[in-house]
Design a protein around this motif. Structure first.
Motif, PDB file in Angstrom:
ATOM      1  N   ALA A 116      14.636   6.142   4.771  1.00 57.41           N
ATOM      2  CA  ALA A 116      13.516   6.733   4.030  1.00 57.41           C
ATOM      3  C   ALA A 116      12.260   6.708   4.888  1.00 57.41           C
ATOM      4  O   ALA A 116      11.958   5.706   5.527  1.00 57.41           O
ATOM      5  CB  ALA A 116      13.279   5.974   2.729  1.00 57.41           C
ATOM      6  N   VAL A 117      11.545   7.813   4.888  1.00 61.71           N
ATOM      7  CA  VAL A 117      10.292   7.900   5.641  1.00 61.71           C
ATOM      8  C   VAL A 117       9.211   7.214   4.815  1.00 61.71           C
ATOM      9  O   VAL A 117       8.860   7.664   3.733  1.00 61.71           O
ATOM     10  CB  VAL A 117       9.912   9.369   5.932  1.00 61.71           C
ATOM     11  N   ARG A 118       8.689   6.111   5.334  1.00 64.72           N
ATOM     12  CA  ARG A 118       7.698   5.318   4.601  1.00 64.72           C
ATOM     13  C   ARG A 118       6.268   5.694   4.960  1.00 64.72           C
ATOM     14  O   ARG A 118       5.355   5.491   4.176  1.00 64.72           O
ATOM     15  CB  ARG A 118       7.925   3.837   4.879  1.00 64.72           C
ATOM     16  N   ALA A 119       6.062   6.227   6.169  1.00 64.89           N
ATOM     17  CA  ALA A 119       4.732   6.660   6.593  1.00 64.89           C
ATOM     18  C   ALA A 119       4.894   7.700   7.687  1.00 64.89           C
ATOM     19  O   ALA A 119       5.933   7.768   8.346  1.00 64.89           O
ATOM     20  CB  ALA A 119       3.917   5.476   7.110  1.00 64.89           C
ATOM     21  N   ARG A 120       3.871   8.508   7.863  1.00 59.91           N
ATOM     22  CA  ARG A 120       3.875   9.494   8.945  1.00 59.91           C
ATOM     23  C   ARG A 120       2.491   9.578   9.550  1.00 59.91           C
ATOM     24  O   ARG A 120       1.496   9.381   8.881  1.00 59.91           O
ATOM     25  CB  ARG A 120       4.384  10.846   8.456  1.00 59.91           C
ATOM     26  N   ALA A 133       1.400   0.051   8.588  1.00 56.42           N
ATOM     27  CA  ALA A 133       2.526   0.817   8.030  1.00 56.42           C
ATOM     28  C   ALA A 133       3.794  -0.033   7.997  1.00 56.42           C
ATOM     29  O   ALA A 133       4.599   0.060   7.060  1.00 56.42           O
ATOM     30  CB  ALA A 133       2.771   2.078   8.856  1.00 56.42           C
ATOM     31  N   LEU A 134       4.000  -0.883   9.004  1.00 53.82           N
ATOM     32  CA  LEU A 134       5.199  -1.705   9.053  1.00 53.82           C
ATOM     33  C   LEU A 134       5.161  -2.869   8.072  1.00 53.82           C
ATOM     34  O   LEU A 134       6.215  -3.354   7.669  1.00 53.82           O
ATOM     35  CB  LEU A 134       5.445  -2.204  10.471  1.00 53.82           C
ATOM     36  N   THR A 135       3.986  -3.315   7.682  1.00 53.32           N
ATOM     37  CA  THR A 135       3.918  -4.383   6.683  1.00 53.32           C
ATOM     38  C   THR A 135       4.384  -3.884   5.327  1.00 53.32           C
ATOM     39  O   THR A 135       4.845  -4.666   4.495  1.00 53.32           O
ATOM     40  CB  THR A 135       2.497  -4.965   6.559  1.00 53.32           C
ATOM     41  N   ALA A 136       4.281  -2.588   5.097  1.00 52.12           N
ATOM     42  CA  ALA A 136       4.739  -2.015   3.832  1.00 52.12           C
ATOM     43  C   ALA A 136       6.243  -1.795   3.794  1.00 52.12           C
ATOM     44  O   ALA A 136       6.812  -1.544   2.748  1.00 52.12           O
ATOM     45  CB  ALA A 136       4.018  -0.688   3.583  1.00 52.12           C
ATOM     46  N   VAL A 137       6.899  -1.905   4.937  1.00 51.20           N
ATOM     47  CA  VAL A 137       8.354  -1.685   4.995  1.00 51.20           C
ATOM     48  C   VAL A 137       9.064  -2.957   4.629  1.00 51.20           C
ATOM     49  O   VAL A 137       8.782  -4.018   5.087  1.00 51.20           O
ATOM     50  CB  VAL A 137       8.789  -1.197   6.395  1.00 51.20           C
TER      51      VAL A 137
END
Length: 137
Positions: A116-120, A133-137
């Motif tokens: 799933a694409v979590r951020a772009r 962005a990676l802390t939200a993954v």
């Protein structure tokens, strides 16, 4: 057409172009939501995703900023466990630009382990923005 009217039109176009340029420059490199997109690992040369997340970079052969982003993402992935960096060349796969809604290069996706694409990011992301962005993954 009078010279004053032509000069006024030219000035208005200059102000409009400057305003658009400023807006686009401010949006460059900022994180956006990934939406409902899912990245298919078969679309990349290496079909393996990272165990934690994958940084997917879309680039083209003529992209001037893509080598800089490639180095940034590669070093960032090397510094973090479970993180992989994958580059997709849209020069040879233009169909992917429509599928993933990529309008400019470089574009970077932060993809979780399930695809799933979590951020772009459009343009060159910063290390700080990648970390957020990676802390939200």
């Amino acid at each position: 057409m009078s010279p004053a009217l032509a000069l006024g039109i030219a000035a208005a176009l200059l102000v409009l172009a400057t305003g658009i340029g400023v807006v686009l420059r401010r949006r460059d490199g900022r994180r956006r939501d990934g939406g409902a997109l899912r990245f298919d690992p078969a679309d990349a040369v290496t079909s393996e995703l990272g165990s934690r997340a994958t940084l997917v970079q879309f680039s083209t052969e003529m992209c001037a900023r893509c080598p800089q982003v490639r180095r940034l993402l590669g070093s960032y992935a090397d510094d973090h466990d479970g993180l992989a960096h994958v580059e997709v060349d849209l020069t040879h796969r233009p169909d992917l630009s429509a599928r993933y809604k990529v309008l400019q290069t470089p574009t970077t996706f932060v993809v979780d382990g399930a695809g799933a694409v979590r951020a772009r990011f459009h343009g060159a992301p910063t290390r700080h923005a990648l970390t957020e962005a990676l802390t939200a993954v």
